[in-house]
Design a protein around this motif. Structure first.
Motif, PDB file in Angstrom:
ATOM      1  N   ARG A 108      49.029  37.328  31.423  1.00 16.36           N
ATOM      2  CA  ARG A 108      47.996  37.185  31.902  1.00 16.36           C
ATOM      3  C   ARG A 108      47.698  38.235  32.964  1.00 16.36           C
ATOM      4  NH1 ARG A 108      42.944  34.327  31.898  1.00 16.36           N
ATOM      5  NH2 ARG A 108      42.224  34.862  33.889  1.00 16.36           N
ATOM      6  N   ASP A 109      48.786  38.996  33.206  1.00 16.69           N
ATOM      7  CA  ASP A 109      48.652  40.233  34.526  1.00 16.69           C
ATOM      8  C   ASP A 109      48.019  41.236  33.670  1.00 16.69           C
ATOM      9  OD1 ASP A 109      50.655  40.951  36.962  1.00 16.69           O
ATOM     10  OD2 ASP A 109      49.298  42.537  35.731  1.00 16.69           O
ATOM     11  N   PRO A 110      46.664  41.896  34.485  1.00 14.84           N
ATOM     12  CA  PRO A 110      45.977  42.971  33.946  1.00 14.84           C
ATOM     13  C   PRO A 110      47.054  43.943  33.347  1.00 14.84           C
ATOM     14  CG  PRO A 110      45.084  42.065  35.937  1.00 14.84           C
ATOM     15  CD  PRO A 110      46.410  41.455  35.695  1.00 14.84           C
ATOM     16  N   ARG A 111      47.944  44.236  34.232  1.00 17.42           N
ATOM     17  CA  ARG A 111      48.868  45.446  33.795  1.00 17.42           C
ATOM     18  C   ARG A 111      49.777  45.348  32.403  1.00 17.42           C
ATOM     19  NH1 ARG A 111      52.015  44.865  39.175  1.00 17.42           N
ATOM     20  NH2 ARG A 111      51.410  42.759  39.082  1.00 17.42           N
ATOM     21  N   ARG A 112      49.540  44.156  31.833  1.00 18.33           N
ATOM     22  CA  ARG A 112      49.767  43.850  30.424  1.00 18.33           C
ATOM     23  C   ARG A 112      48.651  43.721  29.406  1.00 18.33           C
ATOM     24  NH1 ARG A 112      54.745  39.740  29.503  1.00 18.33           N
ATOM     25  NH2 ARG A 112      54.534  41.145  27.460  1.00 18.33           N
ATOM     26  N   PHE A 113      47.460  44.125  29.748  1.00 19.01           N
ATOM     27  CA  PHE A 113      46.200  44.117  28.857  1.00 19.01           C
ATOM     28  C   PHE A 113      46.182  45.635  28.448  1.00 19.01           C
ATOM     29  CE2 PHE A 113      41.806  44.425  27.902  1.00 19.01           C
ATOM     30  CZ  PHE A 113      41.500  43.484  27.362  1.00 19.01           C
ATOM     31  N   PHE A 176      36.214  53.593  24.693  1.00 14.32           N
ATOM     32  CA  PHE A 176      37.007  54.323  25.998  1.00 14.32           C
ATOM     33  C   PHE A 176      37.147  52.888  26.778  1.00 14.32           C
ATOM     34  CE2 PHE A 176      37.129  58.187  29.070  1.00 14.32           C
ATOM     35  CZ  PHE A 176      38.124  57.572  29.701  1.00 14.32           C
ATOM     36  N   PRO A 177      38.614  52.305  26.885  1.00 13.32           N
ATOM     37  CA  PRO A 177      38.850  51.049  27.300  1.00 13.32           C
ATOM     38  C   PRO A 177      38.539  51.150  28.897  1.00 13.32           C
ATOM     39  CG  PRO A 177      40.338  51.933  26.000  1.00 13.32           C
ATOM     40  CD  PRO A 177      39.574  52.935  26.013  1.00 13.32           C
ATOM     41  N   TRP A 178      38.638  49.716  29.251  1.00 19.12           N
ATOM     42  CA  TRP A 178      38.614  49.369  30.707  1.00 19.12           C
ATOM     43  C   TRP A 178      39.865  50.186  31.463  1.00 19.12           C
ATOM     44  CZ3 TRP A 178      34.628  47.165  32.635  1.00 19.12           C
ATOM     45  CH2 TRP A 178      34.059  46.224  31.836  1.00 19.12           C
ATOM     46  N   HIS A 179      39.489  50.800  32.642  1.00 18.29           N
ATOM     47  CA  HIS A 179      40.391  51.354  33.524  1.00 18.29           C
ATOM     48  C   HIS A 179      39.826  51.640  34.896  1.00 18.29           C
ATOM     49  CE1 HIS A 179      37.916  54.716  32.255  1.00 18.29           C
ATOM     50  NE2 HIS A 179      38.259  55.350  33.338  1.00 18.29           N
ATOM     51  N   GLU A 216      41.056  38.485  39.699  1.00 24.17           N
ATOM     52  CA  GLU A 216      39.500  38.733  39.420  1.00 24.17           C
ATOM     53  C   GLU A 216      39.485  39.977  38.296  1.00 24.17           C
ATOM     54  OE1 GLU A 216      36.812  37.725  40.737  1.00 24.17           O
ATOM     55  OE2 GLU A 216      38.114  36.343  41.529  1.00 24.17           O
ATOM     56  N   VAL A 217      40.420  41.027  38.051  1.00 18.42           N
ATOM     57  CA  VAL A 217      40.469  41.698  37.035  1.00 18.42           C
ATOM     58  C   VAL A 217      40.623  41.042  35.785  1.00 18.42           C
ATOM     59  CG1 VAL A 217      41.670  43.962  36.253  1.00 18.42           C
ATOM     60  CG2 VAL A 217      41.312  43.644  38.706  1.00 18.42           C
ATOM     61  N   PHE A 222      40.645  39.265  30.149  1.00 16.79           N
ATOM     62  CA  PHE A 222      41.239  38.187  29.277  1.00 16.79           C
ATOM     63  C   PHE A 222      40.220  37.029  29.205  1.00 16.79           C
ATOM     64  CE2 PHE A 222      45.231  39.769  31.468  1.00 16.79           C
ATOM     65  CZ  PHE A 222      45.770  40.062  30.341  1.00 16.79           C
ATOM     66  N   ASP A 223      39.167  36.739  29.920  1.00 15.47           N
ATOM     67  CA  ASP A 223      38.076  35.769  29.722  1.00 15.47           C
ATOM     68  C   ASP A 223      36.924  36.499  29.269  1.00 15.47           C
ATOM     69  OD1 ASP A 223      40.182  34.386  30.664  1.00 15.47           O
ATOM     70  OD2 ASP A 223      39.596  34.131  32.685  1.00 15.47           O
ATOM     71  N   GLY A 224      36.847  37.771  29.261  1.00 14.99           N
ATOM     72  CA  GLY A 224      35.315  38.359  29.104  1.00 14.99           C
ATOM     73  C   GLY A 224      34.337  37.859  29.970  1.00 14.99           C
ATOM     74  N   GLU A 225      34.791  37.666  31.396  1.00 20.75           N
ATOM     75  CA  GLU A 225      33.821  37.232  32.231  1.00 20.75           C
ATOM     76  C   GLU A 225      32.951  38.425  32.562  1.00 20.75           C
ATOM     77  OE1 GLU A 225      33.524  34.715  34.864  1.00 20.75           O
ATOM     78  OE2 GLU A 225      31.839  35.903  35.065  1.00 20.75           O
TER      79      GLU A 225
END
Ligand SMILES: O=C(O)CCC(=O)C(=O)O
Ligand SMILES: [Fe+2]
Length: 304
Positions: A108-113, A176-179, A216-217, A222-225
């Motif tokens: 669940r780490d954002p670095r693995r998204f 263009f993905p999240w970054h 928060e990220v 992951f949750d589409g918040e």
């Protein structure tokens, strides 16, 4: 450095130097009656700067509709279309930090998204010798105006040879993905709207120079918040000022026959730094000698 070394069969070998102030005619691209950015005594200019500052404080982003003249937009669109054969997609799978996957981190780490990027850049080194985008970028009046709007200075044009003022191009179905950006500030000018989609989405100041706020990220990724996400539907000719290092952002899928084309003149607080080699490779397709030579420590401690 010749581009052929990097396997681009049709690359031009253009390395134009910057335009001098006397060569830049501001009213080639801005209606100075409406936006008197050259006149430091103008109350209109003061109001514009004040509004941009407030938007940046409130939303991490400011938006000036119809800032660039239609004739200048047409010239940039024509340039981007001529250069379209050089638009490159580079790496497909990216995480928000443009770094390699580390499987020792929690899932669940954002670095693995990771998401698939299908958008492309026409890198800055491809711009034509008389490029209007480069004139806008080389204009000290623009740099001064942007710095005042950001309420931060001094700022500089970026040494980054590939990403300093590229066009980003998205065709039908591209994403263009999240970054987070490697630089501090980006100025965007929408050159061509797609028929639909292509919205700019961002979460203002989700991280700070001292705090990554991975939790928060993760909620966004992951949750589409969506509660803190802001959506900016830019129109052709609009100007956007954005602090992309702290605000995670993406461009939603674009649809239709017309590509979404956006010019991205990019400014920094440290004029010597360039993108990290992995970032240059992932976004702009290659890492040059300068990316390795200037792979220096950042002032902040953020993942980059
Ligand atoms: O296309 C856009 O509006 C944003 C592009 C972007 O975020 C980037 O180039 O880092
Ligand atoms: Fe970005």
């Amino acid at each position: 450095m010749p581009n052929s070394e990097h396997g681009e069969a049709h690359s031009p070998t253009i390395h134009a130097s910057a335009f001098a102030a006397a060569e830049i005619q501001l009213d080639d691209f801005i209606d100075l009656e409406q936006f008197p950015i050259h006149d430091l005594t103008s109350s209109k200019r003061k109001e514009l700067v004040a509004a941009c500052r407030q938007d940046l404080v409130d939303y991490g982003c400011s938006h000036v509709p119809q800032f660039i003249k239609p004739s200048a937009i047409a010239a940039m669109s024509a340039e981007a279309h001529r250069l379209m054969p050089y638009a490159r997609q580079a790496d497909a799978r990216i995480n928000p930090y443009l770094i390699a996957e580390d499987t020792s981190l929690s899932e669940r780490d954002p670095r693995r998204f990771f998401e698939t990027r299908t958008s492309a850049f026409i890198n800055s080194d491809h711009l034509e010798p008389q490029s209007l985008l480069r004139k806008i970028y080389d204009s000290d009046v623009m740099v001064h105006f942007v710095a005042e709007c950001l309420n931060q200075g001094p700022i500089y044009r970026w040494a980054e040879p590939l990403g300093r003022n590229p066009y980003s191009v998205m065709h039908n179905g591209d994403y263009f993905p999240w970054h987070f950006d490697g630089n501090d500030f980006t100025v965007s000018i929408l050159v061509q709207e797609s028929d639909s989609g292509g919205d700019f989405e961002y979460v203002p100041d989700i991280r700070s120079p001292k705090d990554e706020r991975f939790d928060e990220v993760a909620k966004v990724l992951f949750d589409g918040e969506r509660s803190r996400i802001r959506v900016l539907p830019l129109k052709t000719g609009d100007l956007q000022l954005f602090k992309g290092r702290y605000s995670i952002h993406r461009v939603t899928k674009t649809y239709g026959k017309k590509a979404r084309i956006i010019a991205l003149p990019t400014y920094v607080t440290n004029p010597y730094l360039v993108n990290r080699p992995h970032h240059a490779k992932a976004f702009y397709g290659r890492a040059l000698d300068i990316h390795h030579q200037r792979d220096l420590a950042r002032l902040d401690q953020l993942t980059d």
